[in-house]
Design an enzyme around this catalytic site. Structure first.
Site, short mmCIF file in Angstrom:
data_model
loop_
_atom_site.label_atom_id
_atom_site.label_comp_id
_atom_site.label_asym_id
_atom_site.label_seq_id
_atom_site.Cartn_x
_atom_site.Cartn_y
_atom_site.Cartn_z
N GLY A 64 0.82 -1.21 0.00
CA GLY A 64 0.00 0.00 0.00
C GLY A 64 0.85 1.26 0.00
NE ARG A 96 -2.12 -4.56 -0.56
CZ ARG A 96 -1.48 -3.99 0.45
NH1 ARG A 96 -0.36 -4.55 0.91
NH2 ARG A 96 -1.92 -2.88 0.99
CG ASP A 136 3.46 -9.41 4.54
OD1 ASP A 136 3.91 -10.16 5.42
OD2 ASP A 136 2.26 -9.10 4.45
CE LYS A 189 4.66 0.14 2.32
NZ LYS A 189 3.69 -0.59 1.52
CB THR A 190 3.57 -0.15 6.50
OG1 THR A 190 2.18 -0.34 6.73
CG2 THR A 190 4.32 -0.49 7.78
CG ASP A 207 -0.76 -0.96 8.26
OD1 ASP A 207 -1.42 0.00 7.83
OD2 ASP A 207 -0.81 -2.10 7.77
P1 FBP Z 1 1.02 -2.02 3.61
O1 FBP Z 1 1.13 -2.94 4.78
O2 FBP Z 1 1.38 -2.66 2.33
O3 FBP Z 1 1.80 -0.75 3.85
O4 FBP Z 1 -0.49 -1.58 3.45
C1 FBP Z 1 -1.16 -1.00 4.48
C2 FBP Z 1 -2.63 -0.80 4.23
O5 FBP Z 1 -2.88 0.57 4.03
C3 FBP Z 1 -3.44 -1.35 5.39
O6 FBP Z 1 -3.57 -0.41 6.42
C4 FBP Z 1 -4.73 -1.73 4.74
O7 FBP Z 1 -5.38 -2.76 5.43
C5 FBP Z 1 -4.30 -2.21 3.39
O8 FBP Z 1 -3.11 -1.50 3.09
C6 FBP Z 1 -5.31 -1.97 2.31
O9 FBP Z 1 -4.88 -2.63 1.17
P2 FBP Z 1 -5.28 -2.27 -0.32
O10 FBP Z 1 -4.50 -1.06 -0.72
O11 FBP Z 1 -4.84 -3.46 -1.09
O12 FBP Z 1 -6.74 -2.02 -0.32
#
Ligand code: FBP
Length: 575
Positions: free
Chosen positions: A95, A156, A187, A211-212, A214
């Site tokens: 993300g 992803r 991941d 990066k994230t 979260d």
């Molecule tokens: P990452 O762990 O890849 O940084 O993604 C975080 C995130 O924003 C989460 O908070 C959320 O659950 C998910 O991506 C949403 O995924 P998508 O962009 O595939 O809808």
């Protein structure tokens, strides 16, 4: 066309007045990267600090080449280096998170004019397809301090099959790539460790960048936070603060706000500390206290009643995105579903939703089946959604906030049946609205913290690439005293975990610790926040002025900082 019309047309394609302004905004840079009016790469050397996990024996067996080189030792800076002729590819994985563009700018600056930086289109998928384009100085200048990952895109894809491994080897050989820099979360950095081992015999190196939004990729003082968390939480806090201001103005609504952040509740905790709403769910606490869904609902209803009895007919509940996965009974159900889906992927893929439901239910035991059947039909459907290639349930698509509202509403109706007739609560009319704040927070222009943090992380990653290191993650620590550039061995972070029906090597997600100073501070204040209106509205994030240089509150509390101010070096024009 009038002058105004012309000006407005000229703003198209990322040329708004704001975007033009932020591109040239000076950002703090660690002193070792600054050379006169330009930026430079630095050298790294091994320190004596070794990093391992409980699964070190199994990891050493699986990643012999990486560990032979790194000895799982933290790297520290060592003078400057001057390397020429390297071809380095950078990719975004997972993300988006604000500041990603500045990582690219930092790498480009570290590489200087004698090395080549390639952007990989659309993340790992683009790497497999060999889709690169060269990043010029003009391109780097155009993305500096801007939000999003749109410069090159992300995806992803997890690179895990033998076929994909062969593809990567062919691509790096064909394009003469010396280093791949993977900007990703837990991941994606796990994938970086796997690729570092795979490509070591070819002399190709792999570096990760944390990066994230979260915030679940963090490791004490070594890695205080992942980038993107600060911007996302400040955006959510602004929006939550605005709603809180509205609740106390219109005096009639309860707002239930689901906040993105996947499994961990860091984003929710930070947003709560910044805004002080009436109620905040922290998933990790629910798990620790083994609370059922009914108990969580009872507790929210208790606070609604308490406030109604005092004449406060409004409030706000923060719900972490991953909350449903942390309720013990739901965990048992989801693990069982993961096992069934993991072992029957080929069959399930062709099934329609009704057949899929029946198939899953026929394989669940009586207890988990009963729980599944009790859930509203839309939630049942959502739990069947395809996991991403890292095995994650797409939590952002599950409307837990509406589930919670419905259950609280029912609980309040029950409580009103027995409430004393002359109490304010007996005649209270519960009005609830739902929100989900997620995608709004991932791509905004970075806060000054994320802008600076990312530029410096890029300078570290670029320097590590030039230095020939592999299997390391770039890190900046000591955020209050000018910053310290370091590198963390990825193999020192790996554990074995059960995912999608099988054991896998993964970087463990860092969850909210209930004995952390940030959580303990929250616990010490939450009673006050639920019984009275104690909210604050932090307002929009600032790029200049007295409140621009602020770290997240959770980071400051957990790292024992005296205040919220960060210092990552002198403000520097990125030329
Ligand atoms: P990452 O762990 O890849 O940084 O993604 C975080 C995130 O924003 C989460 O908070 C959320 O659950 C998910 O991506 C949403 O995924 P998508 O962009 O595939 O809808």
């Amino acid at each position: 066309m009038s002058q105004l019309n012309n000006n407005l047309v000229n703003m198209e394609k990322h040329h708004s007045s704001f975007e033009n302004f932020v591109r040239t905004l000076p950002v703090p840079i660690l002193k070792e990267f600054v050379k006169g009016s330009s930026l430079q790469a630095v050298g790294f050397k091994k320190s004596n600090q070794v990093l391992t996990t409980k699964d070190v024996a199994a990891i050493t067996k699986e990643f012999p080449l990486s560990i032979e080189k790194s000895e799982n030792k933290i790297l520290v800076t060592d003078g400057v280096i001057n390397i020429k002729g390297k071809r380095i590819a950078v990719l975004f994985s997972g993300g988006p998170a604000s500041g990603g563009h500045n990582v690219v700018v930092g790498i480009k600056k570290a590489l200087g004019e004698h090395n080549t930086l390639f952007a990989t289109k659309a993340g790992p998928k683009g790497l497999l397809a060999g889709e690169f384009f060269e990043i010029t100085d003009a391109m780097a200048a155009s993305i500096c301090n801007t939000g999003g990952f749109d410069f090159m895109g992300s995806d992803r894809t997890k690179i895990k099959s033998e076929e994909q491994f062969t593809q990567v080897k062919e691509v790096v050989t064909k394009h003469k790539i010396d280093t791949i820099i993977i900007v990703g979360g837990d991941d994606s950095n796990t994938n970086a460790a796997v690729l570092a081992e795979l490509l070591a015999p070819l002399g190709v190196t792999v570096i990760g960048v944390p990066k994230t939004i979260d915030g679940d990729l963090q490791l004490g003082d070594l890695l205080p936070i992942s980038f993107g968390f600060d911007t996302a939480t400040k955006i959510y806090a602004e929006m939550v603060g605005n709603i809180l201001q509205d609740t106390a103005s219109s005096l009639k609504y309860w707002h239930f706000v689901k906040i993105m952040g996947r499994a961990a509740s860091h984003v929710t905790l930070e947003t709560s500390l910044q805004t002080r709403p009436a109620y905040t769910i922290i998933s990790e606490e629910i798990l620790e206290k083994k609370m059922s869904l009914a108990q969580v609902i009872d507790d929210i209803a208790r606070v609604v009643k308490l406030r109604a009895d005092k004449g406060i007919n409004h409030g706000l509940v923060l719900i972490p995105e991953g909350f449903i996965e942390f309720i013990p009974e739901m965990q048992v159900l989801l693990t069982a579903m993961d096992e069934i889906m993991g072992h029957n992927l080929d069959k399930i893929v062709a099934m329609d939703i009704t057949t899929k439901k029946e198939f899953i239910m026929s394989n669940l035991n009586a207890q988990t089946k009963a729980l599944y059947q009790e859930l509203p039909s839309n939630i049942q459907d959502m739990l069947l959604l395809e996991r991403d290639s890292h095995g994650n349930l797409p939590l952002s698509q599950i409307p837990t906030e509406t589930l919670v509202i419905e259950m609280v509403k029912a609980r309040i109706a029950k409580l009103q049946e027995t409430a004393s007739k002359d109490s304010l609560f007996a005649s209270y009319n519960f009005n609830a609205l739902n929100h989900f704040f997620g995608y709004e927070g991932r791509c905004g222009a970075p806060t000054l913290f994320d802008a600076a943090y990312c530029l410096n992380l890029g300078l570290v990653a670029g320097s590590l690439a030039l230095g020939g290191f592999t299997g390391y993650m770039a890190a900046i620590t000591d955020l209050q005293n000018g910053g310290v550039a370091q590198a963390i061995p990825l193999t020192g972070l790996l554990n074995i975990e059960r995912r999608h029906g099988q054991d896998e090597f993964v970087i463990e997600k860092a969850l909210v610790k209930l004995n952390s100073p940030a959580f303990e501070f929250f616990v010490s204040r939450r009673k006050q926040w639920s019984e009275n209106d104690c909210f604050t509205s932090p307002g929009p994030r600032q790029l200049m002025g007295p409140v621009a240089k602020m770290v997240p509150i959770t980071v400051a509390l957990n790292r024992n900082y005296e205040n919220l101010t960060f210092d990552l070096g002198a403000d520097t024009e990125v030329k």
